[in-house]
Design an enzyme around this catalytic site. Structure first.
Site, PDB file in Angstrom:
ATOM      1  N   SER A 300       2.241   0.960   0.233  1.00 20.21           N
ATOM      2  CA  SER A 300       3.435   0.136   0.340  1.00 20.21           C
ATOM      3  C   SER A 300       3.164  -1.209   1.010  1.00 20.21           C
ATOM      4  CB  SER A 300       4.518   0.917   1.079  1.00 20.21           C
ATOM      5  OG  SER A 300       5.772   0.337   0.862  1.00 20.21           O
ATOM      6  N   ASP A 311      -5.132 -11.612  -4.439  1.00 19.30           N
ATOM      7  CA  ASP A 311      -4.726 -12.525  -5.510  1.00 19.30           C
ATOM      8  C   ASP A 311      -5.004 -13.984  -5.162  1.00 19.30           C
ATOM      9  OD1 ASP A 311      -3.941 -10.423  -7.020  1.00 19.30           O
ATOM     10  OD2 ASP A 311      -1.816 -10.940  -7.109  1.00 19.30           O
ATOM     11  N   LYS A 325       2.218   2.862  -4.068  1.00 20.56           N
ATOM     12  CA  LYS A 325       3.672   2.931  -3.896  1.00 20.56           C
ATOM     13  C   LYS A 325       4.229   1.518  -3.979  1.00 20.56           C
ATOM     14  CE  LYS A 325       7.737   3.635  -1.591  1.00 20.56           C
ATOM     15  NZ  LYS A 325       8.633   2.648  -0.943  1.00 20.56           N
TER      16      LYS A 325
END
Length: 456
Positions: A300, A311, A325
């Site tokens: 999470s 990224d 999750k």
């Protein structure tokens, strides 16, 4: 006006055993005015089954219990994170922001009818007893877990601090089930820990994402800089076995190492489900290399941080594939002091990746490796200087003699009680090098050093 509470960080059902639940961003939203068409035929079937249970079940059942069971079944059939919260459960959720609670210290979910350990929390009875991410709990004391709801299992695992509970677990690679006795405790979660790995190279571990985690991390970076004469050559951010927590904390931690750009965004059907979070200027490390450590217990909010830094190519992610999750739960209070916790959105990394059920794939995968130390060999390999008639280095004779004399003096100086004690301590420290105690961390440190050399 209805009160909605957004929960990005809780894993699976989001229950920390014996604990109140941590919840995230508060938002307000108007109820949908338009009501969906009702499936009358299906409701007639429901009504008929309700009546038959009332008249024919072997024992009398209260209407309230039947309806609550129906609501729980309706929500649990959607996904593992949607659930109904009765009065006590809702109260626990609302009290869950202190970071202090009583229990075992494990984050759990339900899988194939058994309780699955998502991650043990650092410095808790579960972590100290060796409970691992991925363990399946099949018995609580002598009570089988199969057939229980997760809430029922959690109720058994809660209890007075100091009381004991024996977990029977199935662990991958173990020949038979393991029995582990735990003592419940009041658990204070320290969400940020720090240390210097070597001069110039810092280490920060985030155990959970709480409301103050972002501020605590900034303090930790500042203190590490002071220990390193004002500048860090590199940093390891350890998110292994971090089960998640508050969204804002994940955004703060990501923002601490980014100058600009999107950190995370969410997408769903209701108006408040679509949100975007961006970084603000000022990278605390001024571009110094970073390694982020993750594994199957990173979930999470941990995945938000790892995904954002990956990224933006701000850090190398190293370790094992994360939990996966990537959904958002909204807590919607009802009129009778109960609530519905329902999945309302998915979250996405800056590049548009949904990690739901997929997880973050590390840039460098290292998992399941154990390194054992090898006893030192008393045999010293031959070197060029040991060979008969070897060619001299070419240094001036005086310099060579001076070095020899200095070495002899150093050898004489070293034979003191204090130096012997130091040597013994150094030898003891070397008996358990970082490669043995934490192989993944040792590889992260080596990688940081290589990146620093290349940057120079």
């Amino acid at each position: 006006m209805s009160f909605f509470k957004r929960d990005f960080g809780l894993i699976t059902t989001g229950i920390i055993l014996g604990a109140t639940l941590v919840f995230g961003q508060m938002v307000f939203a108007e109820r949908e005015s338009a009501q969906p068409d009702l499936p009358l035929e299906d409701l007639r079937t429901f009504s008929e089954i309700f009546g038959r249970i009332k008249s024919s079940y072997v024992e009398p059942v209260e209407d309230k219990q039947l309806l609550e069971n129906a609501i729980r079944g309706m929500l649990s059939g959607l996904d593992p994170h949607s659930t109904y919260l009765n009065l006590d459960e809702f109260q626990e959720l609302r009290e869950g922001t202190s970071g202090e609670f009583g229990g075992l210290g494990i984050e759990v979910s339900m899988e194939d009818g058994f309780v699955k350990v998502v991650a043990p929390i650092d410095d808790t009875p579960a972590a100290e007893a060796g409970i691992q991410a991925g363990d399946l709990i099949i018995r609580l004391d002598e009570t089988p877990v199969k057939g229980m709801s997760l809430n029922d299992a959690v109720d058994i695992m809660r209890g007075e601090p100091g009381s004991k509970l024996t977990l029977t677990i199935i662990r991958e690679g173990a020949d038979k089930p393991l029995k582990v006795e735990l003592t419940r405790a009041i658990i204070k979660v320290e969400s940020v820990k720090k240390k210097m790995l070597e001069p110039g190279y810092g280490y920060i571990r985030v155990t959970t994402f709480q409301s103050r985690t972002g501020a605590s991390l900034r303090e930790a970076v500042s203190e590490l800089k002071k220990e390193s004469n004002g500048k860090l050559n590199g940093l390891v951010l350890d998110l292994r076995n971090n089960p998640g927590g508050v969204l804002e904390a994940a955004v703060d931690v990501s923002d601490a190492f980014l100058d600009k750009g999107l950190i995370v965004y969410t997408d769903g059907r209701i108006a408040d489900a679509d949100q975007k979070f961006h970084a603000t200027p000022d990278d605390l490390l001024k571009g110094a290399p970073m390694i982020v450590l993750v594994n199957g217990g990173s979930a999470s909010a941990s995945e938000i941080v790892a995904g954002a830094l990956q990224d933006h190519k701000r850090a190398i992610v190293l370790g094992g594939k994360t939990f996966g999750k990537g959904s958002v739960q909204t807590v919607m209070p009802l009129t009778n002091n109960t609530a519905v916790k329902m999945t309302t959105a998915r979250y996405y990394t800056p590049s548009g990746r949904s990690i739901q059920a997929e997880g973050i794939v590390p840039d460098i995968e290292i998992s399941g490796i154990r390194v054992a130390s090898v006893d030192e060999n008393e045999f010293t390999p031959l070197r060029e200087r040991d060979l008969a008639h070897h060619l001299e280095n070419g240094k001036a004779e005086e310099e060579t003699e001076s070095q020899s004399q200095n070495q002899d003096a150093a050898d004489e100086e070293s034979v003191t009680p204090e130096s012997v004690n130091t040597a013994i301590k150094d030898k003891e420290d070397k008996e358990q090098p970082l490669e043995v105690t934490d192989y993944v961390l040792s590889q992260a440190l080596n990688l940081l050093k290589g990146m620093t050399i290349l940057n120079r």
